[in-house]
Design a protein around this motif. Structure first.
Motif, PDB file in Angstrom:
ATOM      1  N   ARG A   1       0.833  -1.217   0.000  1.00 50.36           N
ATOM      2  CA  ARG A   1       0.000   0.000   0.000  1.00 50.36           C
ATOM      3  C   ARG A   1       0.863   1.261   0.000  1.00 50.36           C
ATOM      4  O   ARG A   1       0.404   2.328  -0.414  1.00 50.36           O
ATOM      5  N   GLN A   2       2.096   1.153   0.421  1.00 49.07           N
ATOM      6  CA  GLN A   2       2.982   2.317   0.398  1.00 49.07           C
ATOM      7  C   GLN A   2       3.159   2.863  -1.025  1.00 49.07           C
ATOM      8  O   GLN A   2       3.331   4.070  -1.207  1.00 49.07           O
ATOM      9  N   PHE A   3       3.115   1.992  -2.027  1.00 50.32           N
ATOM     10  CA  PHE A   3       3.120   2.468  -3.407  1.00 50.32           C
ATOM     11  C   PHE A   3       1.881   3.329  -3.663  1.00 50.32           C
ATOM     12  O   PHE A   3       1.971   4.435  -4.181  1.00 50.32           O
ATOM     13  N   VAL A   4       0.725   2.777  -3.296  1.00 46.33           N
ATOM     14  CA  VAL A   4      -0.555   3.430  -3.563  1.00 46.33           C
ATOM     15  C   VAL A   4      -0.629   4.802  -2.909  1.00 46.33           C
ATOM     16  O   VAL A   4      -1.108   5.763  -3.515  1.00 46.33           O
ATOM     17  N   GLU A   5      -0.138   4.901  -1.686  1.00 42.92           N
ATOM     18  CA  GLU A   5      -0.194   6.172  -0.967  1.00 42.92           C
ATOM     19  C   GLU A   5       0.503   7.284  -1.759  1.00 42.92           C
ATOM     20  O   GLU A   5       0.123   8.451  -1.676  1.00 42.92           O
ATOM     21  N   GLN A   6       1.504   6.939  -2.537  1.00 44.87           N
ATOM     22  CA  GLN A   6       2.234   7.914  -3.345  1.00 44.87           C
ATOM     23  C   GLN A   6       1.605   8.121  -4.724  1.00 44.87           C
ATOM     24  O   GLN A   6       2.000   9.032  -5.449  1.00 44.87           O
ATOM     25  N   MET A   7       0.647   7.287  -5.069  1.00 44.36           N
ATOM     26  CA  MET A   7       0.002   7.366  -6.381  1.00 44.36           C
ATOM     27  C   MET A   7      -1.328   8.116  -6.340  1.00 44.36           C
ATOM     28  O   MET A   7      -1.790   8.608  -7.362  1.00 44.36           O
ATOM     29  N   LEU A   8      -1.944   8.179  -5.161  1.00 42.14           N
ATOM     30  CA  LEU A   8      -3.268   8.794  -5.037  1.00 42.14           C
ATOM     31  C   LEU A   8      -3.234  10.287  -5.308  1.00 42.14           C
ATOM     32  O   LEU A   8      -2.310  10.985  -4.889  1.00 42.14           O
ATOM     33  N   GLU A   9      -4.269  10.750  -5.996  1.00 40.23           N
ATOM     34  CA  GLU A   9      -4.480  12.182  -6.199  1.00 40.23           C
ATOM     35  C   GLU A   9      -5.724  12.581  -5.408  1.00 40.23           C
ATOM     36  O   GLU A   9      -6.458  11.720  -4.904  1.00 40.23           O
ATOM     37  N   ALA A  10      -5.971  13.867  -5.304  1.00 33.10           N
ATOM     38  CA  ALA A  10      -7.143  14.359  -4.578  1.00 33.10           C
ATOM     39  C   ALA A  10      -8.399  13.684  -5.126  1.00 33.10           C
ATOM     40  O   ALA A  10      -8.557  13.525  -6.339  1.00 33.10           O
ATOM     41  N   GLY A  11      -9.281  13.265  -4.223  1.00 31.71           N
ATOM     42  CA  GLY A  11     -10.535  12.644  -4.630  1.00 31.71           C
ATOM     43  C   GLY A  11     -10.428  11.169  -4.945  1.00 31.71           C
ATOM     44  O   GLY A  11     -11.377  10.576  -5.453  1.00 31.71           O
TER      45      GLY A  11
END
Length: 131
Positions: A48-58
């Protein structure tokens, strides 16, 4: 979603095993070692650490896949190193290979999946399913 990663990139996480991580069922200690349940949670967090850096607002992410092959024990006081390897991004779904080790000792292998979705659409779907 933004993707600054390439296949083969890695994320790591360390966990020192405590009694809270043991295999317990209905309040009864099964084994005084890191449980498969705790392994799964830590493996998913590592990827999930990858995902946390991939997320944009919303946006947010939901888990889609977790496989754990528990290969060996991790005992109280030992530090387990978890590693997630970016395998591929299929549209909005990130797939990772994961592993856990105590030193050279292999504790677990597996795979994880996380799908990046619109927060608004996800919340609307939850409301719909709750009725």
């Amino acid at each position: 979603m933004t993707n600054p990663f390439q296949p083969g990139d890695e994320q790591t996480y360390r966990l020192t095993v405590t009694a809270a991580d043991f295999a317990v069922l209905d309040g009864r200690l099964i084994h005084p070692v890191l449980s498969t349940f705790a392994l799964g949670q830590a493996l998913e967090w590592t990827s999930r650490q990858f995902v946390e850096q991939m997320l944009e607002a919303g946006e947010e992410s939901i888990g889609t896949l977790l496989t754990v092959e528990h290969r060996g024990p991790a005992f109280e006081g030992e530090t387990v190193e978890f590693r997630a390897i970016f395998e591929q991004l299929n549209g909005p779904e990130l797939l990772c290979r994961v592993e856990a080790r105590v030193g050279e000792r292999l504790v677990a292998t597996g795979r994880t999946g996380q799908r990046i979705v619109s927060s608004a659409k996800l919340q609307a779907r939850f409301r719909e399913l709750r009725g």
